[in-house]
Enzyme design. Structure first.
Site, PDB file in Angstrom:
ATOM      1  N   CYS A 113       0.824  -1.213   0.000  1.00 15.08           N
ATOM      2  CA  CYS A 113       0.000   0.000   0.000  1.00 15.08           C
ATOM      3  C   CYS A 113       0.854   1.257   0.000  1.00 15.08           C
ATOM      4  O   CYS A 113       1.896   1.319   0.658  1.00 15.08           O
ATOM      5  CB  CYS A 113      -0.889   0.028   1.231  1.00 15.08           C
ATOM      6  SG  CYS A 113      -1.889  -1.440   1.433  1.00 15.08           S
ATOM      7  N   ARG A 168       5.070   0.558  -5.990  1.00 18.00           N
ATOM      8  CA  ARG A 168       5.004  -0.343  -4.839  1.00 18.00           C
ATOM      9  C   ARG A 168       4.056  -1.513  -5.099  1.00 18.00           C
ATOM     10  O   ARG A 168       4.136  -2.523  -4.408  1.00 18.00           O
ATOM     11  CB  ARG A 168       4.532   0.432  -3.600  1.00 18.00           C
ATOM     12  CG  ARG A 168       5.519   1.485  -3.145  1.00 18.00           C
ATOM     13  CD  ARG A 168       4.902   2.385  -2.097  1.00 18.00           C
ATOM     14  NE  ARG A 168       4.615   1.677  -0.860  1.00 18.00           N
ATOM     15  CZ  ARG A 168       5.430   1.641   0.188  1.00 18.00           C
ATOM     16  NH1 ARG A 168       6.584   2.251   0.137  1.00 18.00           N
ATOM     17  NH2 ARG A 168       5.096   1.002   1.288  1.00 18.00           N
ATOM     18  N   TRP A 180      -3.069  -2.607  -1.589  1.00 23.18           N
ATOM     19  CA  TRP A 180      -2.715  -3.961  -2.004  1.00 23.18           C
ATOM     20  C   TRP A 180      -3.526  -4.875  -1.088  1.00 23.18           C
ATOM     21  O   TRP A 180      -3.289  -4.912   0.122  1.00 23.18           O
ATOM     22  CB  TRP A 180      -1.217  -4.181  -1.821  1.00 23.18           C
ATOM     23  CG  TRP A 180      -0.699  -5.460  -2.395  1.00 23.18           C
ATOM     24  CD1 TRP A 180      -0.412  -5.717  -3.702  1.00 23.18           C
ATOM     25  CD2 TRP A 180      -0.358  -6.645  -1.672  1.00 23.18           C
ATOM     26  NE1 TRP A 180       0.081  -6.997  -3.831  1.00 23.18           N
ATOM     27  CE2 TRP A 180       0.126  -7.588  -2.600  1.00 23.18           C
ATOM     28  CE3 TRP A 180      -0.414  -7.011  -0.326  1.00 23.18           C
ATOM     29  CZ2 TRP A 180       0.553  -8.858  -2.235  1.00 23.18           C
ATOM     30  CZ3 TRP A 180       0.002  -8.274   0.049  1.00 23.18           C
ATOM     31  CH2 TRP A 180       0.490  -9.185  -0.913  1.00 23.18           C
ATOM     32  N   ASN A 194      -1.891   1.123   6.043  1.00 21.29           N
ATOM     33  CA  ASN A 194      -1.026   0.116   5.435  1.00 21.29           C
ATOM     34  C   ASN A 194      -0.682  -0.879   6.534  1.00 21.29           C
ATOM     35  O   ASN A 194      -0.251  -0.465   7.608  1.00 21.29           O
ATOM     36  CB  ASN A 194       0.238   0.822   4.911  1.00 21.29           C
ATOM     37  CG  ASN A 194       1.223  -0.148   4.299  1.00 21.29           C
ATOM     38  OD1 ASN A 194       0.910  -1.308   4.132  1.00 21.29           O
ATOM     39  ND2 ASN A 194       2.391   0.344   3.970  1.00 21.29           N
ATOM     40  N   GLY A 195      -0.891  -2.173   6.304  1.00 20.45           N
ATOM     41  CA  GLY A 195      -0.590  -3.171   7.334  1.00 20.45           C
ATOM     42  C   GLY A 195      -1.813  -4.018   7.628  1.00 20.45           C
ATOM     43  O   GLY A 195      -2.759  -4.063   6.838  1.00 20.45           O
ATOM     44  N   GLU A 218      17.188 -17.498  -8.703  1.00 16.71           N
ATOM     45  CA  GLU A 218      16.841 -16.107  -9.008  1.00 16.71           C
ATOM     46  C   GLU A 218      16.320 -15.967 -10.449  1.00 16.71           C
ATOM     47  O   GLU A 218      15.374 -15.211 -10.699  1.00 16.71           O
ATOM     48  CB  GLU A 218      18.072 -15.215  -8.768  1.00 16.71           C
ATOM     49  CG  GLU A 218      17.898 -13.760  -9.155  1.00 16.71           C
ATOM     50  CD  GLU A 218      16.784 -13.024  -8.425  1.00 16.71           C
ATOM     51  OE1 GLU A 218      16.227 -13.581  -7.457  1.00 16.71           O
ATOM     52  OE2 GLU A 218      16.447 -11.899  -8.837  1.00 16.71           O
ATOM     53  N   LYS A 237      12.682 -14.391 -11.299  1.00 17.03           N
ATOM     54  CA  LYS A 237      12.479 -13.246 -12.198  1.00 17.03           C
ATOM     55  C   LYS A 237      11.466 -13.595 -13.275  1.00 17.03           C
ATOM     56  O   LYS A 237      10.567 -12.828 -13.562  1.00 17.03           O
ATOM     57  CB  LYS A 237      13.798 -12.843 -12.894  1.00 17.03           C
ATOM     58  CG  LYS A 237      14.779 -12.009 -12.136  1.00 17.03           C
ATOM     59  CD  LYS A 237      14.400 -10.582 -11.857  1.00 17.03           C
ATOM     60  CE  LYS A 237      13.606 -10.438 -10.602  1.00 17.03           C
ATOM     61  NZ  LYS A 237      14.269 -10.489  -9.343  1.00 17.03           N
ATOM     62  N   GLU A 259       7.866 -13.972 -11.895  1.00 21.68           N
ATOM     63  CA  GLU A 259       7.325 -12.694 -11.412  1.00 21.68           C
ATOM     64  C   GLU A 259       6.751 -11.826 -12.522  1.00 21.68           C
ATOM     65  O   GLU A 259       5.682 -11.262 -12.371  1.00 21.68           O
ATOM     66  CB  GLU A 259       8.464 -11.858 -10.804  1.00 21.68           C
ATOM     67  CG  GLU A 259       8.719 -12.033  -9.346  1.00 21.68           C
ATOM     68  CD  GLU A 259       9.720 -11.008  -8.854  1.00 21.68           C
ATOM     69  OE1 GLU A 259      10.838 -10.945  -9.400  1.00 21.68           O
ATOM     70  OE2 GLU A 259       9.388 -10.278  -7.912  1.00 21.68           O
ATOM     71  N   HIS A 262      16.683 -36.772  -8.949  1.00 27.12           N
ATOM     72  CA  HIS A 262      15.929 -37.273  -7.788  1.00 27.12           C
ATOM     73  C   HIS A 262      14.448 -36.893  -7.854  1.00 27.12           C
ATOM     74  O   HIS A 262      13.735 -37.043  -6.862  1.00 27.12           O
ATOM     75  CB  HIS A 262      16.563 -36.752  -6.494  1.00 27.12           C
ATOM     76  CG  HIS A 262      17.971 -37.244  -6.282  1.00 27.12           C
ATOM     77  ND1 HIS A 262      18.255 -38.559  -6.005  1.00 27.12           N
ATOM     78  CD2 HIS A 262      19.163 -36.603  -6.357  1.00 27.12           C
ATOM     79  CE1 HIS A 262      19.573 -38.716  -5.896  1.00 27.12           C
ATOM     80  NE2 HIS A 262      20.138 -37.536  -6.110  1.00 27.12           N
ATOM     81  N   LYS A 266       6.153  -3.962  -4.368  1.00 27.43           N
ATOM     82  CA  LYS A 266       7.591  -3.713  -4.284  1.00 27.43           C
ATOM     83  C   LYS A 266       8.094  -3.957  -2.865  1.00 27.43           C
ATOM     84  O   LYS A 266       9.134  -4.548  -2.657  1.00 27.43           O
ATOM     85  CB  LYS A 266       7.887  -2.281  -4.726  1.00 27.43           C
ATOM     86  CG  LYS A 266       9.366  -1.896  -4.658  1.00 27.43           C
ATOM     87  CD  LYS A 266      10.180  -2.713  -5.642  1.00 27.43           C
ATOM     88  CE  LYS A 266      11.669  -2.432  -5.593  1.00 27.43           C
ATOM     89  NZ  LYS A 266      12.438  -3.492  -6.268  1.00 27.43           N
TER      90      LYS A 266
HETATM   91  C1  AGP Z   1      12.180  -9.322  -6.148  1.00 26.87           C
HETATM   92  O1  AGP Z   1      12.132  -9.345  -7.533  1.00 26.87           O
HETATM   93  C2  AGP Z   1      10.918  -9.440  -5.476  1.00 26.87           C
HETATM   94  N1  AGP Z   1       9.973  -8.488  -5.910  1.00 26.87           N
HETATM   95  C3  AGP Z   1      10.905  -9.766  -4.002  1.00 26.87           C
HETATM   96  O2  AGP Z   1      11.224 -11.112  -3.919  1.00 26.87           O
HETATM   97  C4  AGP Z   1      11.812  -8.965  -3.046  1.00 26.87           C
HETATM   98  O3  AGP Z   1      13.151  -9.256  -3.304  1.00 26.87           O
HETATM   99  C5  AGP Z   1      11.442  -9.333  -1.594  1.00 26.87           C
HETATM  100  O4  AGP Z   1      10.126  -8.958  -1.344  1.00 26.87           O
HETATM  101  C6  AGP Z   1      12.371  -8.706  -0.574  1.00 26.87           C
HETATM  102  O5  AGP Z   1      12.365  -7.317  -0.645  1.00 26.87           O
HETATM  103  P1  AGP Z   1      13.452  -6.465   0.137  1.00 26.87           P
HETATM  104  O6  AGP Z   1      14.775  -6.758  -0.470  1.00 26.87           O
HETATM  105  O7  AGP Z   1      13.028  -5.038  -0.037  1.00 26.87           O
HETATM  106  O8  AGP Z   1      13.405  -6.909   1.567  1.00 26.87           O
END
Ligand code: AGP
Length: 615
Positions: free
Chosen positions: A2, A27, A76, A102-103, A488, A492, A495, A511, A610
Site C-alpha cells: 500500500c 510499490r 494492495w 497500510n498493514g 533467481e 524473475k 514474477e 531425484h 515492491k
Molecule cells: C524481487 O524481484 C521481489 N519483488 C521480491 O522477492 C523482493 O526481493 C522481496 O520482497 C524482498 O524485498 P526487500 O529486499 O526489499 O526486503
C-alpha cells in the site's frame, strides 16, 4: 505494498495527492482513493475505486475536490477483494473521519463484533474500516482526534501505518505507525506524509521517519510527535540526497530495463572507497561503534536472513564467508527464521538483507535476533530504513532507488556487499593473507566493465526471448553459486512473465524434477567454468537425452559446451565466487524480454508489491 500520501498546506490537496500516488505506483496495488476535507467544516469528499490510478482519475472526472488537506492511498488487498468498497479511504459511522492504512490489524474481527453490537454497520470487508469506526467512536468520547487515535491504537494488535483526517478540524492530519513505514515531510508552509520518501521528494528533502508507537499531528508548517501516551517524542530526522531524476525512466521503456542497465554503475558505487592507503579493506559503516570490529573478530556463526531476491543474494554469503573467512554460515528465509528457535548467542552475527529495509518478515527476524543478544548487521539500499535503524550496523548497497517490482540492481549490489563483507571478515580474523584480500577486491573492481560486456549481448538475448516466450514451464538448474542464480532466474521469470518456472540444484534433477522434462521443454543451465562445470554438463546431457532444449550460461571461450547445449550465452571469466554478479544479467534480460513479448505489466506485475510490509 500500500502507498500512503498526505498533505496539509496552502495549495489544493487533490493534485498533490494524485501526483504523490503516481510516484508510489511502483510499490504495487490493486485499488486507489483520495479523501479531502474542505475548510469551514463543510465537507469530506471521498473518491475511490478498484484498479489502477487511471481508474481513479476517470472517477474524479475533472472534479476539483475542495480543500487543502487530504489523504491518498493505493491498496494492495489483504482483507477482502480489490473492490471499490474495499478501497481506502474508509470513513467512520459519523462520516466525519477518513482513514487510510497500510498493514494488518490482527484483532479486527473482535473489534468489529464489539462495534457491531453497539450498532455500527460496515460497508467493506476491511480491517481498516473497523478501525475507522473505532477511532470515530473514541473521538466522540475524547473530543480530540489525536487522543482518539492514541486510545484506539492501545486496543489494536498488528502492524500498521495509518493516517486520519477529520471534517471538524480541516487543517490537521493525525498519523501513527507500528512496524510499517511512515515518513513525514516538513516544509515552512506545509506538512506531508508518505509511506516512502519517493512520495515526498518533489516537495521536501527534510524528512522524519516516525518510529514504532509514535503518533504525529501534522498542520501546515508544523509537526508534533508524541508517543502512544501523549508524551513528547521525536522520530528519526534525515535529509534525502538522491534527486527526482534518479527515480525516472530516462528514456527506457520500463524501470526494470533501466535498472538492469544501471548495474555496472551501481556495482561501482558499492565498491567505491573500500580500501585504505595501505590497500587494506575498509568498511566505514562497520566502524560505527568501537565494539563493532571487535565483535566481528569473535563471531563464531553467521546467519543470513532475507526474503525473495534478497534471500537469493544472501545465499552467496554461505559460499563466500565460509570459503574466505572460514566461519560457518546458515542462510534462511526470514519468515521461517523468526518462527523457529535458532541458537543465537552474543557471538552470532545475523546479516539481515533487504533492498527496501521495510520488509516486515526481515525486520521481524532481525529484531528477534537482536532480542536474543546476537549482533545484527543490515545490508540495505535505503538510508534510514526501519531495518537500518533496528540493526547494530548497516552496510549500504548504494544502488540508487529501485522502482521496478522485480529486483535487479539491488540483487547484484547485495552480492557485492556480501563479498566485501566476507573479505573484510577474512582480513579481521586473518583467515587470508592481506595481499590475498587485496587481490580479491582488486579483481572485483573489474566487475562493472565486465557487466557492461554482458549487457551488450541484449539483442541476442531478446531474440532468444522470442523463442522461449511460448513455453508453459521453464526449469533452471545450477550447482554451487550457479544454484542461487538458477533460483533467481526462475523467480524473475515467474514474477514478470507469469510463466511457471522453478530453479533446482542440478544434482537434484535426477531425484525427481527430471520427471517434468518433456520434448522441447526449455531448461536454463548455469555452466560457467569452475570445479562443478563438468558435473553441470553431465546434468545437461541427462535432460537433453529426455528432449529438453537447453540454454547454457557459460564462460567465454568454452566452445565445447556448444556440443551439449542448444543455445549458449557467454559471460567473461572471473573468480568462481563472482560469477553470480555476471550470470544473473542475461537471465534478467531474458525474463524482461519474454515479459515484453507477452505484453505483461513489467514494472508492476499482478499480485506483487515492491515492498512487502505485511506478514
Ligand atoms: C524481487 O524481484 C521481489 N519483488 C521480491 O522477492 C523482493 O526481493 C522481496 O520482497 C524482498 O524485498 P526487500 O529486499 O526489499 O526486503
Amino acid at each position: 505494498m500500500c502507498g500512503i500520501i498526505g498533505y496539509t498546506g496552502p495549495d489544493p490537496a487533490l493534485d498533490v495527492l494524485v501526483d504523490g500516488l503516481a510516484t508510489l505506483e511502483y510499490r504495487g496495488y490493486d485499488s486507489a482513493g483520495v479523501a479531502v476535507v474542505a475548510p469551514g467544516g463543510n465537507g469530506l469528499s471521498v473518491v475511490k475505486c478498484a484498479g489502477k490510478l487511471s481508474n481513479l482519475r476517470a472517477a474524479l472526472d475533472g472534479q476539483a475536490l475542495p480543500g487543502t488537506t487530504g489523504l491518498g492511498h493505493t491498496r494492495w488487498a489483504t482483507h477482502g477483494h480489490p473492490t471499490d468498497n474495499n478501497a481506502h479511504p474508509h470513513v467512520d459511522a459519523s462520516g466525519d473521519l477518513a482513514v487510510i492504512h497500510n498493514g494488518i490489524f490482527e484483532n479486527y474481527a473482535d473489534l468489529k463484533a464489539e462495534l457491531a453490537a453497539d450498532g455500527h454497520t460496515f460497508t467493506s470487508d476491511t480491517d481498516t474500516e473497523v478501525v475507522a469506526h473505532l477511532i470515530g467512536a473514541l473521538r466522540e468520547q475524547t473530543g480530540d482526534l489525536a487522543d482518539a487515535v492514541r486510545a484506539a491504537l492501545h486496543r489494536v494488535t498488528g502492524a500498521f501505518a495509518l493516517a486520519v483526517i477529520d471534517r471538524r478540524d480541516p487543517t490537521a492530519i493525525v498519523a501513527a505507525r507500528r512496524a510499517a513505514p511512515m515518513i513525514l515531510g516538513r516544509r515552512d508552509d506545509a506538512s506531508l506524509l508518505a509511506s516512502d520518501v519517493a512520495g515526498l521528494i518533489a516537495h521536501t528533502r527534510d524528512v522524519e521517519a516516525l518510529l514504532d508507537g509514535q503518533v504525529a499531528v501534522l498542520e501546515p508548517g508544523r509537526v508534533t510527535v508524541t508517543d502512544l501516551d501523549g508524551n513528547p517524542a521525536e522520530g528519526h530526522r534525515y535529509h534525502v540526497d538522491w534527486d527526482v531524476s534518479a527515480a525516472e525512466k530516462a528514456g527506457y521503456d520500463h524501470f526494470m530495463l533501466k535498472e538492469i542497465h544501471e548495474q555496472p554503475r551501481a556495482v561501482a558505487e558499492t565498491l567505491l572507497r573500500r580500501t585504505d592507503a595501505d590497500g587494506r579493506i575498509v568498511v566505514d559503516e562497520l566502524r560505527g561503534g568501537p565494539a563493532v570490529e571487535d565483535d566481528l573478530r569473535h563471531v563464531d556463526k553467521v546467519y543470513v536472513v532475507a526474503s525473495g531476491t534478497s534471500y537469493h543474494a544472501g545465499m552467496v554469503a554461505k559460499y563466500a564467508i565460509e570459503h574466505w573467512a572460514r566461519i560457518p554460515v546458515e542462510v534462511e528465509i526470514a519468515s521461517e527464521f523468526r518462527y523457529r528457535d535458532p541458537l543465537l548467542t552474543p557471538h552470532t552475527l545475523v546479516v539481515a538483507i533487504s533492498q527496501s529495509g521495510e520488509t516486515s518478515d526481515t525486520i521481524a527476524a532481525a529484531v528477534h535476533a537482536r532480542d536474543q543478544r546476537a549482533k545484527v548487521l543490515a545490508i540495505s539500499n535505503v538510508v534510514g530504513s526501519t531495518l537500518a535503524r533496528e540493526a547494530d550496523a548497516v552496510l549500504y548497497t548504494r544502488a540508487g532507488p529501485e522502482i521496478a517490482v522485480a529486483s535487479t540492481k539491488a540483487f547484484t549490489t547485495q552480492i557485492v556487499a556480501l563479498d566485501i563483507l566476507a573479505l573484510y571478515l577474512a582480513q579481521l580474523r586473518r583467515a587470508l593473507f592481506p595481499d590475498e584480500c587485496r587481490d580479491h577486491l582488486a579483481r572485483m573492481d573489474a566487475l562493472p566493465m565486465l557487466m557492461q560486456q554482458v549487457l551488450e549481448q541484449e539483442p541476442a538475448i531478446a531474440a532468444l526471448a522470442r523463442q522461449f516466450a511460448g513455453a508453459g514451464y521453464v526449469m533452471f538448474f545450477g550447482r554451487h553459486v550457479g544454484l542461487l542464480i538458477a533460483l533467481e532466474g526462475a523467480l524473475k521469470l515467474k514474477e514478470i512473465s507469469y510463466i511457471h518456472a522453478e530453479g533446482f540444484p542440478a544434482g537434484e534433477m535426477k531425484h525427481g524434477p527430471i520427471a517434468l522434462i518433456e520434448d522441447g521443454g526449455p531448461v536454463v543451465a548455469l555452466a560457467t567454468r569452475g570445479h562443478v562445470r563438468d558435473k553441470v554438463v553431465s546434468n545437461i546431457q541427462q535432460v537433453k537425452g529426455r528432449g529438453a532444449v537447453v540454454l547454457a550460461v557459460a564462460t567465454d571461450g568454452d566452445t565445447e559446451i556448444k556440443q551439449h547445449a542448444d543455445h549458449v550465452v557467454y559471460v567473461p571469466e572471473v573468480h568462481e565466487l563472482l560469477y553470480p554478479i555476471l550470470t544473473v544479467v542475461p537471465l534478467q534480460l531474458l525474463s524482461y524480454h519474454i515479459a515484453v513479448v507477452l505484453g505483461r505489466d513489467v514494472d508492476q506485475p499482478r499480485n506483487l508489491a515492491k515492498t512487502v510490509t505485511v506478514e
